[in-house]
Design a protein around this motif. Sequence first.
Motif, PDB file in Angstrom:
ATOM      1  N   ASP A 116     -31.280  86.966  54.455  1.00 29.62           N
ATOM      2  CA  ASP A 116     -30.098  86.309  53.904  1.00 29.62           C
ATOM      3  C   ASP A 116     -30.520  85.629  52.600  1.00 29.62           C
ATOM      4  O   ASP A 116     -31.361  84.729  52.614  1.00 29.62           O
ATOM      5  CB  ASP A 116     -29.581  85.280  54.928  1.00 29.62           C
ATOM      6  CG  ASP A 116     -28.361  84.546  54.424  1.00 29.62           C
ATOM      7  OD1 ASP A 116     -27.296  85.180  54.307  1.00 29.62           O
ATOM      8  OD2 ASP A 116     -28.471  83.332  54.137  1.00 29.62           O
TER       9      ASP A 116
ATOM     10  N   THR B 216     -30.199  81.571  52.059  1.00 31.58           N
ATOM     11  CA  THR B 216     -31.055  80.708  52.887  1.00 31.58           C
ATOM     12  C   THR B 216     -32.470  81.256  53.028  1.00 31.58           C
ATOM     13  O   THR B 216     -33.342  80.564  53.540  1.00 31.58           O
ATOM     14  CB  THR B 216     -30.471  80.570  54.309  1.00 31.58           C
ATOM     15  OG1 THR B 216     -30.444  81.889  54.905  1.00 31.58           O
ATOM     16  CG2 THR B 216     -29.065  80.003  54.275  1.00 31.58           C
ATOM     17  N   GLN B 217     -32.688  82.495  52.616  1.00 32.78           N
ATOM     18  CA  GLN B 217     -33.964  83.195  52.801  1.00 32.78           C
ATOM     19  C   GLN B 217     -34.350  83.335  54.273  1.00 32.78           C
ATOM     20  O   GLN B 217     -35.522  83.422  54.615  1.00 32.78           O
ATOM     21  CB  GLN B 217     -35.084  82.517  52.006  1.00 32.78           C
ATOM     22  CG  GLN B 217     -34.793  82.529  50.521  1.00 32.78           C
ATOM     23  CD  GLN B 217     -36.049  82.765  49.696  1.00 32.78           C
ATOM     24  OE1 GLN B 217     -36.865  83.618  50.001  1.00 32.78           O
ATOM     25  NE2 GLN B 217     -36.191  81.991  48.632  1.00 32.78           N
ATOM     26  N   ARG B 218     -33.375  83.318  55.135  1.00 28.66           N
ATOM     27  CA  ARG B 218     -33.655  83.557  56.554  1.00 28.66           C
ATOM     28  C   ARG B 218     -33.660  85.043  56.874  1.00 28.66           C
ATOM     29  O   ARG B 218     -32.836  85.785  56.343  1.00 28.66           O
ATOM     30  CB  ARG B 218     -32.573  82.916  57.430  1.00 28.66           C
ATOM     31  CG  ARG B 218     -32.790  81.476  57.723  1.00 28.66           C
ATOM     32  CD  ARG B 218     -31.624  80.916  58.532  1.00 28.66           C
ATOM     33  NE  ARG B 218     -31.707  79.472  58.564  1.00 28.66           N
ATOM     34  CZ  ARG B 218     -32.464  78.805  59.442  1.00 28.66           C
ATOM     35  NH1 ARG B 218     -33.146  79.442  60.367  1.00 28.66           N
ATOM     36  NH2 ARG B 218     -32.524  77.489  59.402  1.00 28.66           N
TER      37      ARG B 218
ATOM     38  N   ARG C 287     -28.916  86.646  43.489  1.00 29.29           N
ATOM     39  CA  ARG C 287     -28.348  85.382  43.966  1.00 29.29           C
ATOM     40  C   ARG C 287     -27.184  84.990  43.080  1.00 29.29           C
ATOM     41  O   ARG C 287     -26.122  84.586  43.556  1.00 29.29           O
ATOM     42  CB  ARG C 287     -29.428  84.307  43.977  1.00 29.29           C
ATOM     43  CG  ARG C 287     -29.019  83.075  44.734  1.00 29.29           C
ATOM     44  CD  ARG C 287     -30.089  81.995  44.696  1.00 29.29           C
ATOM     45  NE  ARG C 287     -31.101  82.193  45.725  1.00 29.29           N
ATOM     46  CZ  ARG C 287     -32.415  82.175  45.498  1.00 29.29           C
ATOM     47  NH1 ARG C 287     -32.865  81.989  44.273  1.00 29.29           N
ATOM     48  NH2 ARG C 287     -33.254  82.354  46.482  1.00 29.29           N
TER      49      ARG C 287
ATOM     50  N   LYS D 265     -38.539  80.632  58.916  1.00 27.52           N
ATOM     51  CA  LYS D 265     -37.403  81.278  58.276  1.00 27.52           C
ATOM     52  C   LYS D 265     -37.746  81.953  56.967  1.00 27.52           C
ATOM     53  O   LYS D 265     -37.090  82.878  56.548  1.00 27.52           O
ATOM     54  CB  LYS D 265     -36.280  80.272  58.061  1.00 27.52           C
ATOM     55  CG  LYS D 265     -36.627  79.147  57.111  1.00 27.52           C
ATOM     56  CD  LYS D 265     -35.369  78.365  56.774  1.00 27.52           C
ATOM     57  CE  LYS D 265     -35.641  77.410  55.621  1.00 27.52           C
ATOM     58  NZ  LYS D 265     -34.450  76.759  55.135  1.00 27.52           N
ATOM     59  N   LYS D 266     -38.777  81.456  56.271  1.00 24.79           N
ATOM     60  CA  LYS D 266     -39.030  82.004  54.938  1.00 24.79           C
ATOM     61  C   LYS D 266     -40.059  83.109  54.991  1.00 24.79           C
ATOM     62  O   LYS D 266     -41.238  82.845  55.177  1.00 24.79           O
ATOM     63  CB  LYS D 266     -39.503  80.902  53.997  1.00 24.79           C
ATOM     64  CG  LYS D 266     -38.381  80.007  53.557  1.00 24.79           C
ATOM     65  CD  LYS D 266     -38.639  79.440  52.176  1.00 24.79           C
ATOM     66  CE  LYS D 266     -37.398  78.728  51.687  1.00 24.79           C
ATOM     67  NZ  LYS D 266     -37.648  77.470  51.064  1.00 24.79           N
TER      68      LYS D 266
END
Length: 296
Positions: free
Chosen positions: A54, A57-59, A255, A284-285
């Motif tokens: 994503d 959010t860099q998830r 982005r 998450k990253k």
Amino acid sequence: DLAMYRAKTGGKGRLEVFQPSHHTAMLQRDAVRAELSGALDAGQLQLHYQPIVDIPTQRVIGFEALLRWRHPERGLVSPLEFIPLAEENGLIVPIGRWVLQEAIRQAAEWQNRSPLGRLRMSVNVSVRQFQHPDLVHDVADALARSGLEPSLLTLEITESLFAQDIEATSRKIGLLKDLGVRLALDDFGTGYSSLSYLRRFPIDTLKIDKSFIDGVATSLEGHALVAAITQLGQNLHLEVVAEGLEDGDQLQALRALDCPLGQGYHFSRPLSAGDAVKLMLIGKKPAAAAGIPVPV
Ligand code: C2E
Ligand code: MG
Ligand code: MG
Ligand code: MG
């Protein structure tokens, strides 16, 4: 064929040196074909998993399953080389069935254990596999046996499917959607299909081909094309994934264009199942997962 492939990928200017005669190339292709039929039973096929991220959010929201053939003598053989052969001789049907089962089994395991929450799984389905009468049954069966929530499964198809019997394709797409799975149009923009198919078929996701992403931060035309596809996706309420995202400049451009999802070496290469789990545990990253040894 193999030698040519190696020469092509091994470095510029080596192509001439290794270029085999047409006859040799055919013999080599025959050898690969013969060996491929034993590869599944010999346990030489494996799946690697590339994170889909994503962008805001860099998830990590899920993975794409990518087939790998670990040949005892030739080493890692690229799917770009053996999938077309398997497609030609029909081996793609049993191989593709195995990919579906294995990716779905793995996704179900991660569904219950991943610290990242509800992860999705994308599986590539080739034209011949799609057309096979067993496909819908195979997908339903693998879902039922694994307990994977159908909406967590995305089947990646390509525009080349629309060059086939359109009625049969349409019916089958309907049956797959009835199972509750998602459908993505892979390598979007490289095929010949008309945009009207985006309205006609219940596609959920567009995966913008890497060839477009390559130019998103370096050329006006490249940027304009990606902007147009992203906008098209938004207007048609389709999810959009940027494929083959390789650097921070591309990420920044995407982005700014509000492209929601990305996939590429900038985040992570395709990972073994074990390394994918490590990445989930790190958090998450995916960029923070730089310490993970990444198989090529
Ligand atoms: P694809 O479905 O478009 O998959 C994306 C390809 O781009 C993968 O190559 C992936 O490793 C590569 N890639 C991802 N990010 C980057 C990047 O940042 N830079 C570069 N240079 N490449 C990137 P891979 O794994 O070699 O697979 C190639 C193709 O083979 C796939 O393209 C797909 O069409 C086919 N394929 C792979 N696995 C399967 C499978 O299980 N079934 C079928 N039918 N086809 C498969
Ligand atoms: Mg794909
Ligand atoms: Mg693709
Ligand atoms: Mg591609």
